[in-house]
Design a protein around this motif. Structure first.
Motif, PDB file in Angstrom:
ATOM      1  N   THR A 297      23.101 -12.119 -19.833  1.00  0.00           N
ATOM      2  CA  THR A 297      22.682 -13.337 -20.526  1.00  0.00           C
ATOM      3  C   THR A 297      22.722 -14.538 -19.588  1.00  0.00           C
ATOM      4  O   THR A 297      21.791 -15.358 -19.581  1.00  0.00           O
ATOM      5  CB  THR A 297      23.565 -13.582 -21.767  1.00  0.00           C
ATOM      6  N   LEU A 298      23.771 -14.655 -18.792  1.00  0.00           N
ATOM      7  CA  LEU A 298      23.874 -15.765 -17.839  1.00  0.00           C
ATOM      8  C   LEU A 298      22.747 -15.724 -16.814  1.00  0.00           C
ATOM      9  O   LEU A 298      22.142 -16.761 -16.498  1.00  0.00           O
ATOM     10  CB  LEU A 298      25.218 -15.724 -17.112  1.00  0.00           C
ATOM     11  N   VAL A 299      22.449 -14.543 -16.291  1.00  0.00           N
ATOM     12  CA  VAL A 299      21.398 -14.411 -15.276  1.00  0.00           C
ATOM     13  C   VAL A 299      20.030 -14.719 -15.878  1.00  0.00           C
ATOM     14  O   VAL A 299      19.226 -15.449 -15.282  1.00  0.00           O
ATOM     15  CB  VAL A 299      21.445 -13.008 -14.622  1.00  0.00           C
ATOM     16  N   VAL A 300      19.761 -14.192 -17.066  1.00  0.00           N
ATOM     17  CA  VAL A 300      18.472 -14.461 -17.723  1.00  0.00           C
ATOM     18  C   VAL A 300      18.336 -15.950 -18.033  1.00  0.00           C
ATOM     19  O   VAL A 300      17.287 -16.552 -17.804  1.00  0.00           O
ATOM     20  CB  VAL A 300      18.308 -13.604 -18.995  1.00  0.00           C
ATOM     21  N   HIS A 301      19.399 -16.564 -18.535  1.00  0.00           N
ATOM     22  CA  HIS A 301      19.360 -17.998 -18.862  1.00  0.00           C
ATOM     23  C   HIS A 301      19.116 -18.830 -17.603  1.00  0.00           C
ATOM     24  O   HIS A 301      18.273 -19.737 -17.602  1.00  0.00           O
ATOM     25  CB  HIS A 301      20.654 -18.427 -19.551  1.00  0.00           C
ATOM     26  N   ALA A 302      19.852 -18.527 -16.537  1.00  0.00           N
ATOM     27  CA  ALA A 302      19.675 -19.287 -15.287  1.00  0.00           C
ATOM     28  C   ALA A 302      18.262 -19.099 -14.740  1.00  0.00           C
ATOM     29  O   ALA A 302      17.650 -20.057 -14.258  1.00  0.00           O
ATOM     30  CB  ALA A 302      20.718 -18.849 -14.253  1.00  0.00           C
TER      31      ALA A 302
ATOM     32  N   ALA B  68      15.531 -18.397 -16.513  1.00  0.00           N
ATOM     33  CA  ALA B  68      14.611 -19.117 -17.401  1.00  0.00           C
ATOM     34  C   ALA B  68      14.676 -20.620 -17.142  1.00  0.00           C
ATOM     35  O   ALA B  68      13.636 -21.299 -17.129  1.00  0.00           O
ATOM     36  CB  ALA B  68      14.942 -18.817 -18.861  1.00  0.00           C
ATOM     37  N   MET B  69      15.866 -21.154 -16.910  1.00  0.00           N
ATOM     38  CA  MET B  69      16.005 -22.582 -16.627  1.00  0.00           C
ATOM     39  C   MET B  69      15.334 -22.939 -15.300  1.00  0.00           C
ATOM     40  O   MET B  69      14.716 -23.991 -15.178  1.00  0.00           O
ATOM     41  CB  MET B  69      17.480 -22.989 -16.611  1.00  0.00           C
ATOM     42  N   ARG B  70      15.454 -22.061 -14.311  1.00  0.00           N
ATOM     43  CA  ARG B  70      14.821 -22.318 -13.021  1.00  0.00           C
ATOM     44  C   ARG B  70      13.300 -22.317 -13.160  1.00  0.00           C
ATOM     45  O   ARG B  70      12.614 -23.160 -12.599  1.00  0.00           O
ATOM     46  CB  ARG B  70      15.254 -21.284 -11.988  1.00  0.00           C
ATOM     47  N   ILE B  71      12.769 -21.375 -13.917  1.00  0.00           N
ATOM     48  CA  ILE B  71      11.313 -21.319 -14.138  1.00  0.00           C
ATOM     49  C   ILE B  71      10.854 -22.562 -14.888  1.00  0.00           C
ATOM     50  O   ILE B  71       9.848 -23.183 -14.521  1.00  0.00           O
ATOM     51  CB  ILE B  71      10.930 -20.031 -14.896  1.00  0.00           C
ATOM     52  N   ALA B  72      11.580 -22.956 -15.934  1.00  0.00           N
ATOM     53  CA  ALA B  72      11.214 -24.147 -16.705  1.00  0.00           C
ATOM     54  C   ALA B  72      11.268 -25.400 -15.838  1.00  0.00           C
ATOM     55  O   ALA B  72      10.390 -26.261 -15.927  1.00  0.00           O
ATOM     56  CB  ALA B  72      12.140 -24.295 -17.918  1.00  0.00           C
ATOM     57  N   SER B  73      12.272 -25.499 -14.986  1.00  0.00           N
ATOM     58  CA  SER B  73      12.397 -26.655 -14.101  1.00  0.00           C
ATOM     59  C   SER B  73      11.231 -26.713 -13.110  1.00  0.00           C
ATOM     60  O   SER B  73      10.676 -27.794 -12.856  1.00  0.00           O
ATOM     61  CB  SER B  73      13.730 -26.585 -13.356  1.00  0.00           C
ATOM     62  N   ALA B  74      10.865 -25.570 -12.559  1.00  0.00           N
ATOM     63  CA  ALA B  74       9.740 -25.543 -11.614  1.00  0.00           C
ATOM     64  C   ALA B  74       8.442 -25.928 -12.313  1.00  0.00           C
ATOM     65  O   ALA B  74       7.620 -26.661 -11.749  1.00  0.00           O
ATOM     66  CB  ALA B  74       9.619 -24.149 -10.997  1.00  0.00           C
ATOM     67  N   ARG B  75       8.255 -25.485 -13.535  1.00  0.00           N
ATOM     68  CA  ARG B  75       7.048 -25.849 -14.285  1.00  0.00           C
ATOM     69  C   ARG B  75       7.022 -27.343 -14.587  1.00  0.00           C
ATOM     70  O   ARG B  75       5.973 -27.981 -14.494  1.00  0.00           O
ATOM     71  CB  ARG B  75       6.959 -25.057 -15.585  1.00  0.00           C
ATOM     72  N   ARG B  76       8.185 -27.907 -14.947  1.00  0.00           N
ATOM     73  CA  ARG B  76       8.251 -29.352 -15.213  1.00  0.00           C
ATOM     74  C   ARG B  76       7.909 -30.148 -13.966  1.00  0.00           C
ATOM     75  O   ARG B  76       7.171 -31.127 -14.030  1.00  0.00           O
ATOM     76  CB  ARG B  76       9.641 -29.742 -15.713  1.00  0.00           C
ATOM     77  N   ARG B  77       8.460 -29.736 -12.825  1.00  0.00           N
ATOM     78  CA  ARG B  77       8.157 -30.441 -11.574  1.00  0.00           C
ATOM     79  C   ARG B  77       6.674 -30.360 -11.249  1.00  0.00           C
ATOM     80  O   ARG B  77       6.077 -31.335 -10.810  1.00  0.00           O
ATOM     81  CB  ARG B  77       8.977 -29.863 -10.421  1.00  0.00           C
ATOM     82  N   ARG B  78       6.091 -29.211 -11.474  1.00  0.00           N
ATOM     83  CA  ARG B  78       4.673 -29.044 -11.182  1.00  0.00           C
ATOM     84  C   ARG B  78       3.819 -29.892 -12.130  1.00  0.00           C
ATOM     85  O   ARG B  78       2.843 -30.494 -11.715  1.00  0.00           O
ATOM     86  CB  ARG B  78       4.296 -27.567 -11.300  1.00  0.00           C
ATOM     87  N   LEU B  79       4.211 -29.982 -13.386  1.00  0.00           N
ATOM     88  CA  LEU B  79       3.454 -30.784 -14.351  1.00  0.00           C
ATOM     89  C   LEU B  79       3.655 -32.281 -14.131  1.00  0.00           C
ATOM     90  O   LEU B  79       2.761 -33.071 -14.407  1.00  0.00           O
ATOM     91  CB  LEU B  79       3.855 -30.413 -15.781  1.00  0.00           C
ATOM     92  N   ASP B  80       4.843 -32.661 -13.650  1.00  0.00           N
ATOM     93  CA  ASP B  80       5.140 -34.075 -13.427  1.00  0.00           C
ATOM     94  C   ASP B  80       4.529 -34.603 -12.137  1.00  0.00           C
ATOM     95  O   ASP B  80       4.420 -35.814 -11.951  1.00  0.00           O
ATOM     96  CB  ASP B  80       6.650 -34.315 -13.389  1.00  0.00           C
ATOM     97  N   ALA B  81       4.145 -33.717 -11.231  1.00  0.00           N
ATOM     98  CA  ALA B  81       3.564 -34.156  -9.958  1.00  0.00           C
ATOM     99  C   ALA B  81       2.223 -34.828 -10.231  1.00  0.00           C
ATOM    100  O   ALA B  81       1.414 -34.323 -11.000  1.00  0.00           O
ATOM    101  CB  ALA B  81       3.386 -32.971  -9.027  1.00  0.00           C
TER     102      ALA B  81
END
Length: 120
Positions: A90-95, A97-110
């Motif tokens: 659960t910890l690995v999957v959550h981390a 998923a958070m990394r993927i979401a963060s990368a998507r946010r950075r890409r959308l915010d650029a």
């Protein structure tokens, strides 16, 4: 084959650890917090199991894959290992998923169409 379930759990834990190491998601990022989260989660779910066993809801079935060592009535040795694996997974999957979401946010915010050093 006695011990097959335990062997499967240990191989699964090793596989998740390889993924964790490759992407530095949990234990290799914050080992102390990861160990604490796994320990707390495992103890919580063992308490949950104890309540379920006492209420007669959880029963240990007969399986040739179990090692045959019981920590308590209806609580095989494999149970806390499975619960620790579940918490680690659960910890690995959550981390991840958070990394993927963060990368998507950075890409959308650029800003679109901007290049470094040039005018938009």
């Amino acid at each position: 084959m006695p011990g097959l379930y335990l062997l499967t759990l240990l191989i699964s834990i090793a596989g998740i650890a390889v993924i964790d190491r490759r992407f530095t998601l949990a234990a290799w990022r914050t080992p102390g917090r990861t160990a604490a989260a796994i320990a707390i989660g495992t103890v919580f779910f063992l308490a949950w199991d104890a309540v379920g066993i006492t209420a007669g809801v959880f029963l240990k079935g007969d399986s040739a894959a179990l090692l045959g060592v019981d920590l308590a009535p209806h609580l095989p040795l494999e149970e806390p290992i499975f619960l620790a694996f579940l918490c680690y997974l659960t910890l690995v999957v959550h981390a991840g998923a958070m990394r993927i979401a963060s990368a998507r946010r950075r890409r959308l915010d650029a800003p679109a169409g901007r290049t470094s050093g040039g005018r938009a």
